[in-house]
Design a protein around this motif. Sequence first.
Motif, PDB file in Angstrom:
ATOM      1  N   TYR A 227      14.421  -5.930   1.934  1.00 26.13           N
ATOM      2  CA  TYR A 227      12.783  -6.191   2.870  1.00 26.13           C
ATOM      3  C   TYR A 227      12.546  -4.744   2.798  1.00 26.13           C
ATOM      4  O   TYR A 227      14.120  -3.401   3.040  1.00 26.13           O
ATOM      5  CB  TYR A 227      13.018  -6.788   4.357  1.00 26.13           C
ATOM      6  CG  TYR A 227      12.818  -7.667   4.228  1.00 26.13           C
ATOM      7  CD1 TYR A 227      12.261  -8.377   4.138  1.00 26.13           C
ATOM      8  CD2 TYR A 227      14.072  -9.042   3.985  1.00 26.13           C
ATOM      9  CE1 TYR A 227      11.809  -9.857   4.608  1.00 26.13           C
ATOM     10  CE2 TYR A 227      13.649 -10.146   3.387  1.00 26.13           C
ATOM     11  CZ  TYR A 227      12.618 -10.678   4.324  1.00 26.13           C
ATOM     12  OH  TYR A 227      12.979 -12.220   4.494  1.00 26.13           O
ATOM     13  N   GLU A 250      16.541 -13.120   4.809  1.00 26.77           N
ATOM     14  CA  GLU A 250      15.624 -12.866   6.116  1.00 26.77           C
ATOM     15  C   GLU A 250      16.060 -11.646   6.597  1.00 26.77           C
ATOM     16  O   GLU A 250      17.095 -11.016   5.795  1.00 26.77           O
ATOM     17  CB  GLU A 250      15.280 -13.925   7.026  1.00 26.77           C
ATOM     18  CG  GLU A 250      17.362 -14.475   7.057  1.00 26.77           C
ATOM     19  CD  GLU A 250      18.144 -14.771   8.436  1.00 26.77           C
ATOM     20  OE1 GLU A 250      17.340 -14.712  10.264  1.00 26.77           O
ATOM     21  OE2 GLU A 250      18.176 -15.773   8.443  1.00 26.77           O
ATOM     22  N   ASP A 252      15.984  -8.551   9.947  1.00 26.59           N
ATOM     23  CA  ASP A 252      16.085  -7.848  10.993  1.00 26.59           C
ATOM     24  C   ASP A 252      15.012  -6.752  11.946  1.00 26.59           C
ATOM     25  O   ASP A 252      15.727  -6.113  10.755  1.00 26.59           O
ATOM     26  CB  ASP A 252      17.346  -8.348  12.277  1.00 26.59           C
ATOM     27  CG  ASP A 252      16.918  -9.521  12.488  1.00 26.59           C
ATOM     28  OD1 ASP A 252      16.516 -10.342  12.311  1.00 26.59           O
ATOM     29  OD2 ASP A 252      18.771  -9.975  13.033  1.00 26.59           O
ATOM     30  N   ASN A 352      12.225 -11.461  13.524  1.00 26.65           N
ATOM     31  CA  ASN A 352      12.664 -11.846  12.180  1.00 26.65           C
ATOM     32  C   ASN A 352      11.784 -12.229  11.560  1.00 26.65           C
ATOM     33  O   ASN A 352      10.907 -13.274  11.945  1.00 26.65           O
ATOM     34  CB  ASN A 352      13.754 -12.803  12.913  1.00 26.65           C
ATOM     35  CG  ASN A 352      14.413 -13.515  12.124  1.00 26.65           C
ATOM     36  OD1 ASN A 352      14.284 -14.715  11.986  1.00 26.65           O
ATOM     37  ND2 ASN A 352      15.529 -12.972  11.062  1.00 26.65           N
ATOM     38  N   LYS A 354      11.385 -14.389   7.911  1.00 20.41           N
ATOM     39  CA  LYS A 354      11.781 -15.514   7.160  1.00 20.41           C
ATOM     40  C   LYS A 354      11.001 -15.284   5.999  1.00 20.41           C
ATOM     41  O   LYS A 354       9.732 -15.937   6.237  1.00 20.41           O
ATOM     42  CB  LYS A 354      12.938 -16.783   7.772  1.00 20.41           C
ATOM     43  CG  LYS A 354      13.630 -16.520   8.379  1.00 20.41           C
ATOM     44  CD  LYS A 354      13.783 -18.516   8.878  1.00 20.41           C
ATOM     45  CE  LYS A 354      15.538 -18.271  10.051  1.00 20.41           C
ATOM     46  NZ  LYS A 354      15.497 -17.198  11.369  1.00 20.41           N
TER      47      LYS A 354
END
Length: 394
Positions: A227, A250, A252, A352, A354
């Motif tokens: 990410y 996923e 955070d 968060n 996903k």
Amino acid sequence: MKKGKQRVLTLAGLLAVAVGALADPHSEGTELGKSTLGKLSSNVTSANAKSMPFYTDTPSQSSQFGSSSLFTVGTSRINSCKTEADGPDAIANQECDAVNFLAKNPYERVKVDVDENDPIISGIGEIINNAKPDEITESCGTKTTTTPDIYSTEVCNEYNLSDQKICSMGQVVDVDTKANFQCNVTQNALETVSCDKYLVLSCQPPIAGCTGSGIAVNSATISNGAYQFTLVGSALTIVNNVTAINEVTEADFNFFIAGLDRVDEFFINAIHSDNYVGIAVNGIFIGVHGRAFGGWNANATKLVQDTNYSPPHARWSDNPADHYKAETGNNLKTSEHIDLIPYLREGSNVINIKVLNGKGPGYGMVYITAHQQCPPECEETWVDQCSSYEQRSL
């Protein structure tokens, strides 16, 4: 005998010196004025009067010459001056200024009780009682002749070379019933002043640590290397480029907020999903985005991978029947307005994200607008220059 005469001459000399010592500049000036009175009076002529400022042969008061009642004349002038507007000549305006002042302030002027035995009253009575025919000389005025029936207006010039008289504003004059005085004085004087009341605004730099997005400087991190995020001004973008097939990835996004009360905007403005994106803020799941239900679904409670199907399916609730295949075809991007402020808190926060992909490479993109007010610290101070004048008016 010679010795006695010498003493008499000496005494006379002393008297002459004493008399000379009594003389003063004022008396000398008065005597000089009286000695030149004849020369000066010869200059007071009709021809010379016409060269003086504001001279006229027909003054406005001439219409009242010969009036049978001075009271009527005065009342008429009082009434006309009430509404008469000032003209361009400031000196000419002084007449109505004086009339209005006297008419409006009859109780503020100094009043003096005059005894019936005052020399002014008794002197006038004696002159009136002892008056004899042909002893009154008229110096100025309007004369009417009946033979022939002709009217004429005569102009007379008056002059006065008497001693100088001085009256000071603000001076209180105490007199008794037998005193003669030369003028009335006022105890009040008008003063024109100007002052200001104004507001001074003093400002200091904005609060330390305040940022335009509300996300504290150097506080944003991402927990998954797949990410990435960008934060430019108030625009925050979180992106996951997914290569895994039929799996949920996923991450955070962690950040710090100082001054949550000054954060006025923090919302998702758009989501791009292929195939599903689920979002939670500070542990609260807020919904799922995907083509299967046309965009954002705020009723979803989870985004999980259901392994009971081959290929795996996406699920957004606990009910196994509520699912779609992971691969739904083309990707989908929609504009949204999902307010995140109710889920934020002062200090540390986490978003968060996903992403569930089906058969081909997929991705998830979340676009956020964040803004925090960073006003300067300002103090207002009133400056009053008029308080001293207001105290004087009490």
